[in-house]
Design a protein around this motif. Structure first.
Motif, short mmCIF file in Angstrom:
data_model
loop_
_atom_site.label_atom_id
_atom_site.label_comp_id
_atom_site.label_asym_id
_atom_site.label_seq_id
_atom_site.Cartn_x
_atom_site.Cartn_y
_atom_site.Cartn_z
N ALA A 112 0.73 -1.37 -0.10
CA ALA A 112 0.03 -0.24 0.11
C ALA A 112 0.90 1.17 -0.07
N ALA A 113 2.15 1.21 0.67
CA ALA A 113 2.80 2.27 0.92
C ALA A 113 3.58 2.68 -0.57
N LYS A 114 3.72 1.87 -1.51
CA LYS A 114 4.34 2.01 -2.74
C LYS A 114 3.51 2.17 -3.83
N ASN A 115 2.18 1.87 -3.74
CA ASN A 115 1.34 1.92 -4.88
C ASN A 115 0.02 2.64 -4.64
N ASN A 116 -0.61 3.33 -5.50
CA ASN A 116 -1.93 3.63 -5.85
C ASN A 116 -2.65 2.58 -5.87
N CYS A 117 -3.45 2.26 -4.77
CA CYS A 117 -4.28 0.64 -4.81
C CYS A 117 -5.30 0.64 -4.04
#
Ligand code: DC
Length: 223
Positions: free
Chosen positions: A117-122
Motif C-alpha cells: 500500500a505504501a508503494k502503490n496507488n491501490c
C-alpha cells in the motif's frame, strides 16, 4: 499514494468489482484474501489441522508468502511456488477462514500488505483493511449484500463452470463463514466508522463498479 480499503463479507463481489474499479482508475488491485488462502494452503500441504492455532502459528517460520503481478493479474506464491489456482479450491476457503482467526497469521501478513500500500496507488480488498491494515486510508468502502444474493451469485458461477451444487449447502457455508469472520477475536470483519456502506444486493456488477469509482473520486483527490 492513494489507498482505498474495500472490506465486506465473502461473496459480496468485492474482488471482481474492486479489480474493475482499479483498472478504470489505473490503480493496482490487491486481493488480501489470497494471502490468507495461501497460508491455509500451506497448512493443508503441511498436514496441519487449520483449527489448531498453535500449530498454524508454529508453521509460519517455515513459510514465505509473496505476491507478484503478471499482465496486471495478481499471483500469490508460497515458498516461491505459484499457488494462485490451488488457493481457489473449496477446501482452501475454510482453511483460510480458520487460519485468518490466528493472531500470529494476521501479524505475519500485515507488513506485506502495508508495504504494498505504501508503494502503490491501490485498492485493497479484505475484511480488516479499513479497520486494522490501513486505518488512515483516504477511502474506505464496506461492500455487502444479503447472504441469499451472495449464495445465488456463487451458485450461478459454479453452475456455469459445470459444477453440480446444492444451493442450501452453499448458503449455509456463506452464513458460517460470515459468522467465523465477524466473531473471531482477532481483527473481526466489521465496518470502519468512517467507511461508506455500499449494499450490492440489488446492483449489477457494472453499477457496483460505477458506485465504487464515484465514491473514490469523491473522497480522494485524484490528479
Ligand atoms: O476474500 P476471501 O474469501 O478470499 O478470503 C478468504 C478468508 O480470509 C476469509 O475467510 C476471510 C479471511 N480474510 C481476512 O480475515 N482478512 C482479510 N483481509 C482478507 C481475508
Amino acid at each position: 499514494m492513494i489507498n482505498v480499503a474495500i472490506d465486506g463479507p465473502s461473496g459480496a463481489g468485492k474482488s471482481t468489482a474492486a479489480r474493475m474499479a482499479a483498472k478504470t482508475l489505473g490503480f493496482i488491485y490487491i486481493d488480501t484474501g489470497a494471502l490468507y488462502r495461501a497460508v491455509g494452503v500451506a497448512a493443508l500441504r503441511w498436514g496441519i489441522d487449520t483449527a489448531d492455532g498453535a500449530r498454524v502459528a508454529a508453521m509460519l517460520t517455515e513459510i514465505k508468502i509473496t505476491i507478484g503481478f503478471f499482465e496486471g493479474v495478481q499471483h500469490v506464491f508460497l515458498n516461491g511456488d505459484d499457488v494462485s489456482e490451488e488457493i481457489r479450491l473449496p477446501e482452501a476457503s475454510m482453511a483460510a477462514s480458520n487460519v485468518a482467526a490466528v493472531p500470529a497469521v494476521r501479524a505475519f501478513l500485515l507488513a506485506l500488505q502495508k508495504d504494498m500500500a505504501a508503494k502503490n496507488n491501490c485498492i485493497l480488498d479484505g475484511r480488516d483493511i479499513g479497520t486494522v491494515v490501513l486505518p488512515d486510508a483516504q477511502v474506505k468502502i464496506f461492500l455487502t449484500a444479503s447472504p441469499e444474493k451472495r449464495a445465488e451469485r456463487r451458485y450461478k458461477e459454479l453452475v456455469e463452470k459445470g459444477n453440480i451444487v446444492d444451493f442450501n449447502a452453499l448458503l449455509q457455508e456463506i452464513i458460517q463463514r460470515d459468522y467465523n469472520d465477524s466473531h473471531r477475536a482477532a481483527a473481526p470483519l466489521k465496518q470502519a466508522a468512517d467507511a461508506v456502506l455500499l449494499d450490492s444486493s440489488d446492483l449489477s456488477l457494472e453499477d457496483t463498479v460505477a458506485a465504487i469509482v464515484r465514491i473514490i473520486k469523491e473522497k480522494a483527490v485524484l490528479s
